[in-house]
Scaffold this motif. Structure first.
Motif, PDB file in Angstrom:
ATOM      1  N   ASP A 124       0.831  -1.209   0.000  1.00  0.00           N
ATOM      2  CA  ASP A 124       0.000   0.000   0.000  1.00  0.00           C
ATOM      3  C   ASP A 124       0.867   1.261   0.000  1.00  0.00           C
ATOM      4  O   ASP A 124       0.612   2.205  -0.756  1.00  0.00           O
ATOM      5  CB  ASP A 124      -0.928   0.025   1.222  1.00  0.00           C
ATOM      6  N   ALA A 125       1.906   1.268   0.828  1.00  0.00           N
ATOM      7  CA  ALA A 125       2.798   2.433   0.907  1.00  0.00           C
ATOM      8  C   ALA A 125       3.558   2.630  -0.399  1.00  0.00           C
ATOM      9  O   ALA A 125       3.754   3.772  -0.839  1.00  0.00           O
ATOM     10  CB  ALA A 125       3.769   2.265   2.078  1.00  0.00           C
ATOM     11  N   THR A 126       3.966   1.548  -1.027  1.00  0.00           N
ATOM     12  CA  THR A 126       4.670   1.649  -2.313  1.00  0.00           C
ATOM     13  C   THR A 126       3.773   2.304  -3.350  1.00  0.00           C
ATOM     14  O   THR A 126       4.204   3.199  -4.089  1.00  0.00           O
ATOM     15  CB  THR A 126       5.141   0.253  -2.781  1.00  0.00           C
ATOM     16  N   SER A 167       2.515   9.787  -5.511  1.00  0.00           N
ATOM     17  CA  SER A 167       2.688  11.077  -4.850  1.00  0.00           C
ATOM     18  C   SER A 167       3.710  11.954  -5.556  1.00  0.00           C
ATOM     19  O   SER A 167       4.809  11.496  -5.897  1.00  0.00           O
ATOM     20  CB  SER A 167       3.139  10.855  -3.401  1.00  0.00           C
ATOM     21  N   ASP A 168       3.374  13.218  -5.724  1.00  0.00           N
ATOM     22  CA  ASP A 168       4.331  14.190  -6.260  1.00  0.00           C
ATOM     23  C   ASP A 168       5.398  14.537  -5.239  1.00  0.00           C
ATOM     24  O   ASP A 168       6.398  15.166  -5.573  1.00  0.00           O
ATOM     25  CB  ASP A 168       3.606  15.471  -6.685  1.00  0.00           C
ATOM     26  N   GLN A 169       5.186  14.154  -3.989  1.00  0.00           N
ATOM     27  CA  GLN A 169       6.127  14.475  -2.909  1.00  0.00           C
ATOM     28  C   GLN A 169       7.201  13.410  -2.729  1.00  0.00           C
ATOM     29  O   GLN A 169       8.098  13.572  -1.903  1.00  0.00           O
ATOM     30  CB  GLN A 169       5.358  14.659  -1.591  1.00  0.00           C
ATOM     31  N   SER A 170       7.124  12.318  -3.452  1.00  0.00           N
ATOM     32  CA  SER A 170       8.068  11.218  -3.321  1.00  0.00           C
ATOM     33  C   SER A 170       9.036  11.209  -4.499  1.00  0.00           C
ATOM     34  O   SER A 170       8.663  11.562  -5.624  1.00  0.00           O
ATOM     35  CB  SER A 170       7.311   9.881  -3.279  1.00  0.00           C
ATOM     36  N   ALA A 171      10.264  10.776  -4.235  1.00  0.00           N
ATOM     37  CA  ALA A 171      11.246  10.611  -5.316  1.00  0.00           C
ATOM     38  C   ALA A 171      10.961   9.345  -6.120  1.00  0.00           C
ATOM     39  O   ALA A 171      11.499   9.161  -7.207  1.00  0.00           O
ATOM     40  CB  ALA A 171      12.654  10.551  -4.733  1.00  0.00           C
ATOM     41  N   LEU A 197       9.628   0.650 -11.119  1.00  0.00           N
ATOM     42  CA  LEU A 197       9.605   1.549  -9.969  1.00  0.00           C
ATOM     43  C   LEU A 197      11.021   2.064  -9.807  1.00  0.00           C
ATOM     44  O   LEU A 197      11.966   1.272  -9.697  1.00  0.00           O
ATOM     45  CB  LEU A 197       9.155   0.830  -8.700  1.00  0.00           C
ATOM     46  N   SER A 198      11.174   3.362  -9.858  1.00  0.00           N
ATOM     47  CA  SER A 198      12.489   3.991  -9.817  1.00  0.00           C
ATOM     48  C   SER A 198      12.443   5.181  -8.869  1.00  0.00           C
ATOM     49  O   SER A 198      11.365   5.627  -8.468  1.00  0.00           O
ATOM     50  CB  SER A 198      12.876   4.500 -11.213  1.00  0.00           C
ATOM     51  N   TYR A 217      17.785   5.450  -9.896  1.00  0.00           N
ATOM     52  CA  TYR A 217      17.938   4.058  -9.484  1.00  0.00           C
ATOM     53  C   TYR A 217      16.682   3.291  -9.864  1.00  0.00           C
ATOM     54  O   TYR A 217      15.583   3.627  -9.426  1.00  0.00           O
ATOM     55  CB  TYR A 217      18.174   3.960  -7.975  1.00  0.00           C
ATOM     56  N   LEU A 218      16.836   2.297 -10.708  1.00  0.00           N
ATOM     57  CA  LEU A 218      15.742   1.399 -11.088  1.00  0.00           C
ATOM     58  C   LEU A 218      15.661   0.316 -10.023  1.00  0.00           C
ATOM     59  O   LEU A 218      16.515  -0.564  -9.953  1.00  0.00           O
ATOM     60  CB  LEU A 218      16.015   0.798 -12.469  1.00  0.00           C
TER      61      LEU A 218
END
Length: 151
Positions: free
Chosen positions: A41-43, A49-53, A70-71, A85-86
């Motif tokens: 769920d967190a992933t 989210s625009d706030q996550s890298a 997912l990178s 980072y991939l």
């Protein structure tokens, strides 16, 4: 080389959640992993989210989501711009060999160039010969060995 012209790669959208969760479950099974649902769920939340890298790209073939990456981007001490980072790349087993993995990697290479990121890097299991065949067509391994302490 597989033909990637019929594969569309794009940013993941909220409506991709069910398809991604099915692929994610297969990915975890492939690596013989079990994750708490809260991590999955967190992933998903981070990827949306625009706030996550962390960001997610999905591959479509014949109108169906059949793969994802997912990178994340981050700063580094040996580079001027960001690294990419991939962390995860997975393709549905039913469409492997049809260019989906290559299209996903080509997409990330393009994003790196477009955004001026310094490097794209990843790792895979030493015995993952299928993935390594694809990865080796891009670049040779850099010879580094990964160490990880989990808490």
């Amino acid at each position: 080389m597989a033909d990637v012209s019929n594969v569309t790669v794009r940013a993941a959208r909220p409506q991709d959640e069910a398809a991604w969760r099915a692929l994610w479950a297969d990915y975890l099974t492939f690596y013989e992993l079990t994750l708490d649902l809260a991590i999955t769920d967190a992933t998903w939340r981070k990827a949306m989210s625009d706030q996550s890298a962390i960001f997610m790209r999905v591959a479509e073939l014949d109108g169906r989501v059949v793969g994802f990456t997912l990178s994340l981007t981050h700063e580094g001490t040996w580079i001027k711009n960001l690294d990419c980072y991939l962390e995860d790349l997975f393709v549905d087993a039913s469409v492997r060999g049809r260019g989906v993995g290559r299209a996903l990697l080509d997409d990330l290479v393009g994003l790196c160039r477009e955004n001026g990121w310094s490097r794209l890097y990843w790792h895979t299991a030493e015995d993952n010969s299928t993935a390594r065949k694809l990865y080796d067509s891009y670049v040779e391994t850099d010879g580094h060995i990964r160490y990880r302490i989990e808490f």
